[in-house]
Design a protein around this motif. Sequence first.
Motif, PDB file in Angstrom:
ATOM      1  N   GLU A 171      -3.662  34.959  48.927  1.00 50.24           N
ATOM      2  CA  GLU A 171      -4.332  34.362  47.579  1.00 50.24           C
ATOM      3  C   GLU A 171      -4.523  34.912  46.889  1.00 50.24           C
ATOM      4  N   GLY A 172      -4.331  35.864  46.616  1.00 44.20           N
ATOM      5  CA  GLY A 172      -4.614  36.254  45.275  1.00 44.20           C
ATOM      6  C   GLY A 172      -3.547  35.652  43.670  1.00 44.20           C
ATOM      7  N   ASP A 173      -2.389  36.362  44.269  1.00 40.06           N
ATOM      8  CA  ASP A 173      -1.596  35.848  43.909  1.00 40.06           C
ATOM      9  C   ASP A 173      -1.452  36.161  42.384  1.00 40.06           C
ATOM     10  N   ALA A 174      -1.891  36.684  42.131  1.00 39.53           N
ATOM     11  CA  ALA A 174      -1.299  37.468  40.929  1.00 39.53           C
ATOM     12  C   ALA A 174      -0.650  38.462  40.544  1.00 39.53           C
ATOM     13  N   GLY A 175      -0.270  39.474  41.376  1.00 38.21           N
ATOM     14  CA  GLY A 175       0.526  40.306  40.969  1.00 38.21           C
ATOM     15  C   GLY A 175      -0.093  41.687  40.806  1.00 38.21           C
ATOM     16  N   ILE A 176       1.202  42.000  40.227  1.00 37.68           N
ATOM     17  CA  ILE A 176       0.934  43.239  39.258  1.00 37.68           C
ATOM     18  C   ILE A 176       0.613  43.060  38.100  1.00 37.68           C
ATOM     19  N   PRO A 177      -0.784  43.804  37.362  1.00 39.85           N
ATOM     20  CA  PRO A 177      -1.060  43.783  36.424  1.00 39.85           C
ATOM     21  C   PRO A 177      -0.063  44.339  35.233  1.00 39.85           C
ATOM     22  N   PHE A 178       0.529  43.809  34.223  1.00 37.92           N
ATOM     23  CA  PHE A 178       1.119  45.306  32.988  1.00 37.92           C
ATOM     24  C   PHE A 178       0.402  45.057  31.534  1.00 37.92           C
ATOM     25  N   ALA A 179      -0.081  46.216  31.261  1.00 41.43           N
ATOM     26  CA  ALA A 179      -0.159  46.757  30.310  1.00 41.43           C
ATOM     27  C   ALA A 179       1.119  47.369  29.359  1.00 41.43           C
ATOM     28  N   TYR A 180       0.878  46.737  28.444  1.00 38.92           N
ATOM     29  CA  TYR A 180       1.969  46.802  26.432  1.00 38.92           C
ATOM     30  C   TYR A 180       0.798  48.066  25.861  1.00 38.92           C
ATOM     31  N   VAL A 181       2.356  48.615  24.803  1.00 41.31           N
ATOM     32  CA  VAL A 181       1.894  49.525  24.476  1.00 41.31           C
ATOM     33  C   VAL A 181       1.774  49.176  22.448  1.00 41.31           C
ATOM     34  N   ASP A 182       1.409  48.605  22.266  1.00 43.24           N
ATOM     35  CA  ASP A 182       1.980  48.377  20.939  1.00 43.24           C
ATOM     36  C   ASP A 182       1.943  49.086  20.041  1.00 43.24           C
ATOM     37  N   LYS A 183       3.061  48.992  18.909  1.00 43.24           N
ATOM     38  CA  LYS A 183       3.087  49.792  17.777  1.00 43.24           C
ATOM     39  C   LYS A 183       2.466  50.802  17.135  1.00 43.24           C
ATOM     40  N   PHE A 184       1.049  50.805  17.453  1.00 44.76           N
ATOM     41  CA  PHE A 184      -0.351  51.993  16.708  1.00 44.76           C
ATOM     42  C   PHE A 184      -0.686  52.179  18.835  1.00 44.76           C
ATOM     43  N   GLY A 185       0.217  52.344  19.432  1.00 47.41           N
ATOM     44  CA  GLY A 185      -0.664  53.159  20.474  1.00 47.41           C
ATOM     45  C   GLY A 185      -1.337  52.294  21.351  1.00 47.41           C
ATOM     46  N   ASN A 186      -1.697  51.829  20.965  1.00 48.23           N
ATOM     47  CA  ASN A 186      -3.520  50.824  21.810  1.00 48.23           C
ATOM     48  C   ASN A 186      -2.396  50.159  22.663  1.00 48.23           C
ATOM     49  N   LEU A 187      -3.427  50.340  24.089  1.00 46.68           N
ATOM     50  CA  LEU A 187      -2.908  48.986  25.685  1.00 46.68           C
ATOM     51  C   LEU A 187      -3.625  48.433  25.018  1.00 46.68           C
ATOM     52  N   THR A 188      -2.457  46.860  25.652  1.00 42.62           N
ATOM     53  CA  THR A 188      -3.088  45.213  25.424  1.00 42.62           C
ATOM     54  C   THR A 188      -2.361  45.095  26.030  1.00 42.62           C
ATOM     55  N   GLU A 189      -2.639  43.038  26.830  1.00 42.66           N
ATOM     56  CA  GLU A 189      -2.619  42.217  27.588  1.00 42.66           C
ATOM     57  C   GLU A 189      -0.780  41.542  27.627  1.00 42.66           C
ATOM     58  N   THR A 190      -0.989  41.595  25.905  1.00 44.09           N
ATOM     59  CA  THR A 190       0.388  40.677  25.596  1.00 44.09           C
ATOM     60  C   THR A 190       1.377  41.470  25.326  1.00 44.09           C
ATOM     61  N   PRO A 191       3.031  41.020  25.247  1.00 47.72           N
ATOM     62  CA  PRO A 191       3.893  41.626  25.112  1.00 47.72           C
ATOM     63  C   PRO A 191       4.064  41.862  23.569  1.00 47.72           C
ATOM     64  N   PRO A 192       4.530  42.843  23.089  1.00 46.54           N
ATOM     65  CA  PRO A 192       5.374  42.953  21.328  1.00 46.54           C
ATOM     66  C   PRO A 192       5.879  42.117  21.154  1.00 46.54           C
ATOM     67  N   GLU A 193       5.484  41.939  20.326  1.00 48.75           N
ATOM     68  CA  GLU A 193       6.620  40.967  19.336  1.00 48.75           C
ATOM     69  C   GLU A 193       8.471  41.911  18.759  1.00 48.75           C
ATOM     70  N   PRO A 194       9.453  41.343  19.087  1.00 48.45           N
ATOM     71  CA  PRO A 194      10.789  42.018  18.290  1.00 48.45           C
ATOM     72  C   PRO A 194      10.429  42.130  16.917  1.00 48.45           C
ATOM     73  N   THR A 195       9.768  41.120  16.113  1.00 50.91           N
ATOM     74  CA  THR A 195      10.382  40.842  14.806  1.00 50.91           C
ATOM     75  C   THR A 195       9.816  42.531  14.675  1.00 50.91           C
ATOM     76  N   GLY A 196       9.518  43.603  14.754  1.00 51.14           N
ATOM     77  CA  GLY A 196       8.776  44.310  13.505  1.00 51.14           C
ATOM     78  C   GLY A 196       9.324  45.709  14.335  1.00 51.14           C
ATOM     79  N   GLU A 197      10.327  45.643  15.231  1.00 51.85           N
ATOM     80  CA  GLU A 197      10.720  46.683  15.442  1.00 51.85           C
ATOM     81  C   GLU A 197      11.356  47.483  14.544  1.00 51.85           C
ATOM     82  N   GLU A 198      12.220  48.883  14.500  1.00 51.91           N
ATOM     83  CA  GLU A 198      13.107  49.419  13.361  1.00 51.91           C
ATOM     84  C   GLU A 198      14.562  50.230  14.510  1.00 51.91           C
TER      85      GLU A 198
END
Length: 151
Positions: A37-64
């Motif tokens: 019924e929920g059909d939400a699936g598995i929730p994802f957590a992303y890690v930003d460049k400062f090591g904090n957990l976020t719900e949005t994926p990081p942008e590839p522009t700032g990568e080295e």
Amino acid sequence: MAKSQQTFSKREKEKKRQKKREEKQKKKEARRAEAKEGDAGIPFAYVDKFGNLTETPPEPTGEEEIDASEIVLGIPQKEESEEELDPVRKGKVAFFDHSKGFGFITDSETQEKYFVHISGLIDEINENDRVTFELEKGQKGMNAVRVSLQD
């Protein structure tokens, strides 16, 4: 006629086990139905460049870009330092007990105290003598060895 081998308490225990199995099966089916019924699936957590957990994926522009061949695995090679070039150090005897056969030497450059044993002496030393010595790794740290009076 032979009596039944099952007693009243055995029957009661079996009924309890059966009831637990049924409850477990009902809970399992309820979880499955809720997941569909929920059909939400598995929730994802992303890690930003400062090591904090976020719900949005990081942008590839700032990568080295990192070259994998530059990554060193294991212990890096030891570089030569001034200590290795001139292993003989100078210092002053801070304390020495002839009856016990040990003492301490204070390094004149770093002001660190090093343990010295009578077996590591070349010349006989007394307190406040100026000495030259070399360092060697001991059981509890660095020890002064090849201790001789300074000229």
